[in-house]
Design a protein around this motif. Sequence first.
Motif, PDB file in Angstrom:
ATOM      1  N   TYR A 235      15.629  32.076 -72.223  1.00 38.63           N
ATOM      2  CA  TYR A 235      15.733  33.392 -71.594  1.00 38.63           C
ATOM      3  C   TYR A 235      15.857  33.237 -70.077  1.00 38.63           C
ATOM      4  N   PRO A 237      15.325  34.218 -66.006  1.00 34.59           N
ATOM      5  CA  PRO A 237      14.157  34.701 -65.257  1.00 34.59           C
ATOM      6  C   PRO A 237      14.082  36.225 -65.289  1.00 34.59           C
ATOM      7  N   GLY A 238      12.878  36.723 -65.461  1.00 34.93           N
ATOM      8  CA  GLY A 238      12.668  38.157 -65.483  1.00 34.93           C
ATOM      9  C   GLY A 238      12.792  38.801 -66.840  1.00 34.93           C
ATOM     10  N   ALA A 239      13.250  38.056 -67.855  1.00 32.86           N
ATOM     11  CA  ALA A 239      13.365  38.628 -69.196  1.00 32.86           C
ATOM     12  C   ALA A 239      11.975  38.776 -69.816  1.00 32.86           C
ATOM     13  N   PRO A 240      11.764  39.831 -70.633  1.00 37.86           N
ATOM     14  CA  PRO A 240      10.461  40.017 -71.294  1.00 37.86           C
ATOM     15  C   PRO A 240      10.322  39.067 -72.480  1.00 37.86           C
ATOM     16  N   ASN A 248       9.977  28.765 -73.748  1.00 36.09           N
ATOM     17  CA  ASN A 248      11.188  29.099 -72.996  1.00 36.09           C
ATOM     18  C   ASN A 248      11.654  27.901 -72.156  1.00 36.09           C
TER      19      ASN A 248
END
Length: 401
Positions: A235, A237-240, A248
Amino acid sequence: MQPFVLGVGVTDQASLAALADEASRALWVGDAPTAITLFQRLTQAAPRVADHWVKLGLAHRGADDRGSELAALNAALAIEPRLLSALLLKGINREDSGELIASGQVFKAALAVAPPYDRVPAELRPLVRRAQAGVARHQAAFEAAVRERLSESYRELAGASLGRFDQSVAVLLGKKSIYRQHPNSFYFPGLPETQFYERQQFPWLEAMEQASGRILAEFETVWRSDHGAEPYIAYPPGAPIDQWADLNHSPRWSAFHLIRNGEANAVNAPRCPETVGLLGGVPAPALVNRGPNAMFSILKPWTRIPPHTGETNARLIVHIPLIIPEKTGFRVGNDSRPWRFGEAFIFNDTIEHEAWNDSDQMRAVLIFDIWHPDLTEAERIMVARLMAATSEFLGQPPEGL
């Protein structure tokens, strides 16, 4: 101003409170006859106060009058059907009377309304423990009765495929939970919530399994060289990322992609020609920018894949186990199974599933997707066109589909 008449012998709120205090003191010191008399006056004066009926039941219990105790508890539950104290005491009343089935049912109802144990009032915790033990006895007796009743039928039907029925019995007995399909992206109605599928539905599967040794040889060749694997979870950066935070961008769960979102990997696929050739013989979902997908999935030692669900129930997932150390396993819904070399799994990944490698060796599995066998040819065409329209609108497929 005239006092409001609350009932026989009690004429105002102050008198009612004083009577309640006096009755509670009698109950506390074990004076059951006095407590019964006073709580009877209270229930006449304020018949809709469930707590008064519960305490009247306790007073009758102190007098060893189980019948009157039960009547008082039933009166409390008529006012507040989910009153935990009344349910617990009623279960104990039925248990003390030797009524295993009735007590088990009431105890189940009590535990269903009880808060988490650490939030149960201290004075009720011993009763909750007794309810838990009572439910366990009830379930054990129920299971014994069911097993005994079905034993002859199992002998009569020996050899029949009863896997689904066995699951229904396990759920009925409280040994397994009910898991539903939860696709992350696309749900197709009317498809069964089957966890693992019977291999007889997939005539092409035998050829894949028979080729497991050759598939393993190709995997080992690429793994020994510059294997080209990459983290399975990646994912931005910043993804939930929620449950994926630990994995990750981690090589502990990685993938050697052969076919990804419908396109053969230009570097990896030519290095595994036999595996890719075999994949050409499976009913793969041809979805623009989305499928099929095929990869070697590598799980490093002491790594667990957390519970999660997949993107769409219009497909199923196939595992061909290749390198399977001990202490590895796989769960879909309420069914856990060990991998065994060359023995395929076909499962619905929109039902919660997880995997683990608790060994000190690597685990490797060939994973690919196939159309759900219950979709008609017309439905497959329409799903493929719907996914193409979705991809065109979005510009790219949702992560993981």
